[in-house]
Design a protein around this motif. Structure first.
Motif, mmCIF file in Angstrom:
data_model
loop_
_atom_site.group_PDB
_atom_site.id
_atom_site.type_symbol
_atom_site.label_atom_id
_atom_site.label_comp_id
_atom_site.label_asym_id
_atom_site.label_seq_id
_atom_site.Cartn_x
_atom_site.Cartn_y
_atom_site.Cartn_z
ATOM 1 N N ARG A 198 0.828 -1.217 0.000
ATOM 2 C CA ARG A 198 0.000 0.000 0.000
ATOM 3 C C ARG A 198 0.856 1.257 0.000
ATOM 4 N NH1 ARG A 198 -2.853 -2.965 4.013
ATOM 5 N NH2 ARG A 198 -1.855 -1.713 5.637
ATOM 6 N N THR A 199 2.001 1.193 0.637
ATOM 7 C CA THR A 199 2.867 2.371 0.777
ATOM 8 C C THR A 199 3.508 2.789 -0.536
ATOM 9 O OG1 THR A 199 3.346 1.802 3.077
ATOM 10 C CG2 THR A 199 4.917 3.251 1.972
ATOM 11 N N GLY A 200 3.764 1.819 -1.397
ATOM 12 C CA GLY A 200 4.406 2.137 -2.669
ATOM 13 C C GLY A 200 5.811 2.669 -2.461
ATOM 14 N N GLU A 201 6.136 3.771 -3.099
ATOM 15 C CA GLU A 201 7.484 4.335 -3.045
ATOM 16 C C GLU A 201 7.658 5.363 -1.936
ATOM 17 O OE1 GLU A 201 10.090 3.170 -4.795
ATOM 18 O OE2 GLU A 201 8.600 1.663 -5.335
ATOM 19 N N ARG A 202 6.628 5.570 -1.132
ATOM 20 C CA ARG A 202 6.763 6.512 -0.031
ATOM 21 C C ARG A 202 7.772 5.987 0.983
ATOM 22 N NH1 ARG A 202 1.317 6.270 -0.868
ATOM 23 N NH2 ARG A 202 0.914 5.098 1.056
ATOM 24 N N ARG A 203 8.360 6.890 1.722
ATOM 25 C CA ARG A 203 9.461 6.539 2.630
ATOM 26 C C ARG A 203 9.011 6.124 4.020
ATOM 27 N NH1 ARG A 203 14.794 6.599 0.382
ATOM 28 N NH2 ARG A 203 14.772 8.015 -1.400
ATOM 29 N N PRO A 215 12.001 -8.003 9.292
ATOM 30 C CA PRO A 215 12.110 -9.149 8.382
ATOM 31 C C PRO A 215 11.283 -9.003 7.112
ATOM 32 C CG PRO A 215 11.918 -9.898 10.638
ATOM 33 C CD PRO A 215 11.658 -8.419 10.671
ATOM 34 N N ALA A 216 10.072 -8.464 7.245
ATOM 35 C CA ALA A 216 9.227 -8.294 6.062
ATOM 36 C C ALA A 216 9.767 -7.200 5.151
ATOM 37 C CB ALA A 216 7.798 -7.968 6.484
ATOM 38 N N ILE A 217 10.314 -6.141 5.729
ATOM 39 C CA ILE A 217 10.894 -5.071 4.922
ATOM 40 C C ILE A 217 12.063 -5.600 4.106
ATOM 41 C CG2 ILE A 217 12.227 -2.918 5.071
ATOM 42 C CD1 ILE A 217 10.395 -2.096 7.386
ATOM 43 N N VAL A 218 12.896 -6.419 4.745
ATOM 44 C CA VAL A 218 14.028 -7.024 4.041
ATOM 45 C C VAL A 218 13.526 -7.982 2.964
ATOM 46 C CG1 VAL A 218 16.029 -8.536 4.299
ATOM 47 C CG2 VAL A 218 15.587 -6.753 5.995
ATOM 48 N N LYS A 219 12.540 -8.811 3.313
ATOM 49 C CA LYS A 219 12.005 -9.786 2.364
ATOM 50 C C LYS A 219 11.430 -9.102 1.142
ATOM 51 C CE LYS A 219 8.827 -13.721 2.098
ATOM 52 N NZ LYS A 219 7.919 -14.614 2.885
ATOM 53 N N ALA A 220 10.765 -7.967 1.355
ATOM 54 C CA ALA A 220 10.147 -7.241 0.244
ATOM 55 C C ALA A 220 11.158 -6.428 -0.554
ATOM 56 C CB ALA A 220 9.056 -6.314 0.785
ATOM 57 N N GLY A 221 12.391 -6.313 -0.048
ATOM 58 C CA GLY A 221 13.384 -5.488 -0.730
ATOM 59 C C GLY A 221 13.023 -4.015 -0.701
ATOM 60 N N ASP A 223 14.024 -1.179 0.291
ATOM 61 C CA ASP A 223 15.177 -0.426 0.777
ATOM 62 C C ASP A 223 14.916 1.065 0.875
ATOM 63 O OD1 ASP A 223 16.541 -2.817 0.841
ATOM 64 O OD2 ASP A 223 17.418 -2.562 -1.156
ATOM 65 N N HIS A 224 13.825 1.520 0.253
ATOM 66 C CA HIS A 224 13.525 2.949 0.268
ATOM 67 C C HIS A 224 12.893 3.406 1.580
ATOM 68 C CE1 HIS A 224 9.829 0.905 -0.812
ATOM 69 N NE2 HIS A 224 9.140 1.993 -0.496
ATOM 70 N N LEU A 225 12.362 2.485 2.368
ATOM 71 C CA LEU A 225 11.689 2.872 3.601
ATOM 72 C C LEU A 225 12.695 3.349 4.648
ATOM 73 C CD1 LEU A 225 9.109 -0.033 3.922
ATOM 74 C CD2 LEU A 225 8.632 2.351 3.303
ATOM 75 N N LEU A 226 12.329 4.422 5.357
ATOM 76 C CA LEU A 226 13.218 4.993 6.365
ATOM 77 C C LEU A 226 12.637 4.953 7.771
ATOM 78 C CD1 LEU A 226 14.669 8.135 4.549
ATOM 79 C CD2 LEU A 226 15.574 5.810 4.650
ATOM 80 N N PHE A 227 11.306 5.122 7.889
ATOM 81 C CA PHE A 227 10.686 5.159 9.206
ATOM 82 C C PHE A 227 9.380 4.378 9.199
ATOM 83 C CE2 PHE A 227 13.274 9.038 9.127
ATOM 84 C CZ PHE A 227 13.994 8.889 10.304
ATOM 85 N N VAL A 228 8.997 3.914 10.402
ATOM 86 C CA VAL A 228 7.735 3.211 10.600
ATOM 87 C C VAL A 228 6.920 3.985 11.630
ATOM 88 C CG1 VAL A 228 6.652 1.076 11.419
ATOM 89 C CG2 VAL A 228 8.759 0.972 10.054
ATOM 90 N N VAL A 229 5.632 4.162 11.337
ATOM 91 C CA VAL A 229 4.718 4.853 12.239
ATOM 92 C C VAL A 229 3.587 3.900 12.601
ATOM 93 C CG1 VAL A 229 3.044 6.729 12.453
ATOM 94 C CG2 VAL A 229 5.247 7.145 11.336
ATOM 95 N N HIS A 230 3.263 3.829 13.891
ATOM 96 C CA HIS A 230 2.148 2.968 14.307
ATOM 97 C C HIS A 230 1.574 3.467 15.629
ATOM 98 C CE1 HIS A 230 4.379 1.008 17.584
ATOM 99 N NE2 HIS A 230 5.419 0.991 16.769
ATOM 100 N N VAL A 238 7.040 6.739 16.288
ATOM 101 C CA VAL A 238 7.865 6.848 15.075
ATOM 102 C C VAL A 238 9.158 6.088 15.354
ATOM 103 C CG1 VAL A 238 9.017 8.401 13.447
ATOM 104 C CG2 VAL A 238 6.941 9.158 14.640
ATOM 105 N N THR A 239 9.458 5.105 14.520
ATOM 106 C CA THR A 239 10.599 4.230 14.771
ATOM 107 C C THR A 239 11.506 4.158 13.553
ATOM 108 O OG1 THR A 239 9.197 2.857 16.186
ATOM 109 C CG2 THR A 239 11.278 1.907 15.486
ATOM 110 N N GLY A 240 12.810 4.168 13.805
ATOM 111 C CA GLY A 240 13.770 3.971 12.727
ATOM 112 C C GLY A 240 13.862 2.496 12.350
ATOM 113 N N ILE A 241 14.516 2.224 11.236
ATOM 114 C CA ILE A 241 14.674 0.859 10.720
ATOM 115 C C ILE A 241 16.159 0.512 10.733
ATOM 116 C CG2 ILE A 241 14.331 -0.667 8.731
ATOM 117 C CD1 ILE A 241 12.083 1.281 7.845
ATOM 118 N N ARG A 242 16.518 -0.558 11.422
ATOM 119 C CA ARG A 242 17.932 -0.947 11.492
ATOM 120 C C ARG A 242 18.441 -1.419 10.135
ATOM 121 N NH1 ARG A 242 18.676 -5.374 14.486
ATOM 122 N NH2 ARG A 242 16.472 -5.797 14.819
ATOM 123 N N ARG A 243 19.684 -1.081 9.859
ATOM 124 C CA ARG A 243 20.296 -1.492 8.594
ATOM 125 C C ARG A 243 20.555 -2.992 8.548
ATOM 126 N NH1 ARG A 243 22.167 2.458 5.202
ATOM 127 N NH2 ARG A 243 22.290 4.581 6.039
#
Length: 311
Positions: A198-203, A215-221, A223-230, A238-243
């Protein structure tokens, strides 16, 4: 003939037969645990499962020992303990009994075998020493379970069996919690993958609730995502994503000017009404509303992109 007895050895106990008992007592809740080395008990019959004793491995005869010459090995040559053998033959049925979704059975079975069962097998066979954990060696699960054995000079009748039953309840809690965590991660993966789509190319990835997401972010490839909000119980996060799975380096940090600030100070520094908290490590922040959290994530994203931090 129904299984009426679960037979393992008497005397001191170890993690492998305790954890085997967790699996078997779930599948055969009316069966009685018999701790004995007497020939009449460790001889296979249809009314019993024998494990960690008996000097044989024969799944059809329901005997699962690993102390004999020619003891069973995994395909990669690593040794089984009774726990590994029981998990191999009964683990899937155990997962079904716990209510793990059918589509996840194989994944959870393999994952739990690798991360939980195999280390127990190796430790019990002397192929892995808790000492590799350094100062935490005494806090490994096999070590902790063995601390529940009676002291050497406790000669009370039935002391070993009573301690075994007490340790069994604790072992059960660890196994069931471990399984639930793995099953939950798979449920989370499904939800996160849909959110990524749903997010598409948004960050910024928005999730309906806090859950494991990397794990799902890595599985989906993605790499453009920078932050997660929930959302959380009473606010938004607001949470960062570990490399990487190990370490704490993020794809993008929250702004340095927010570090360690709360409430009014953070609102002033960020320009976001409703901002309430930013960790000094700049990996997590909180806000009163979704709108405030999303605004904070957008500001952090733009700053990271300008600094080239996410490259």
């Amino acid at each position: 003939m129904a299984v009426e007895f679960l037979v393992t050895h008497s005397g001191g106990f170890h993690a492998d037969e305790l954890l085997s008992s967790v699996i078997l007592t779930r599948l055969y809740p009316t069966a009685k645990i018999v701790r004995s080395r007497a020939p009449e008990w460790i001889t296979p019959t249809q009314d019993r499962v024998i494990y960690d004793v008996g000097g044989a491995y024969d799944a059809e005869a329901q005997i699962f020992d690993h102390h004999q010459r020619g003891a069973p090995l995994r395909d990669d040559g690593q040794p089984y303990s009774s726990f590994g053998l029981v998990w191999k033959h009964y683990g899937r049925d155990y997962l079904i009994a716990l209510g793990v979704a059918g589509a996840d059975i194989e994944n959870v079975h393999a994952s739990f075998d690798k991360s939980f069962v195999l280390p127990i097998d190796l430790t019990d066979n002397g192929a892995l020493s808790p000492a590799i954990a350094g100062e935490l060696a005494g806090l490994t699960l096999p070590s902790l379970l063995e601390t529940l054995k009676p002291s050497f000079d406790n000669r009370e009748p039935g002391a070993d069996d009573e301690a075994f039953q007490s340790a069994l309840a604790i072992a059960r809690a660890f196994v069931e919690a471990g399984i639930e965590k793995k099953a939950a991660k798979l449920r989370a993966e499904t939800l996160v993958l849909k959110a990524i789509e749903r997010t598409g190319e948004r960050r910024i990835l928005e999730l309906p609730i806090g859950m494991p997401f990397r794990p799902a972010i890595v599985k989906a490839g993605a790499d453009h995502l920078l932050f997660v909000v929930h959302p959380r119980d009473k606010d938004w996060c607001v949470t960062g994503i570990r490399r990487a799975e190990e370490g704490f380096e993020l794809r993008a940090d929250l702004p340095v000017s927010w570090a360690g600030l709360t409430n009014g100070d953070l609102e002033q520094a960020s320009g976001v009404e409703g901002a309430t908290f930013c960790h000094n490590g700049r990996f997590i922040a909180a806000a009163k509303t979704r709108e405030a959290a999303m605004t904070m994530a957008e500001i952090a994203t733009q700053e990271a992109l300008l600094e080239g931090q996410s490259a």
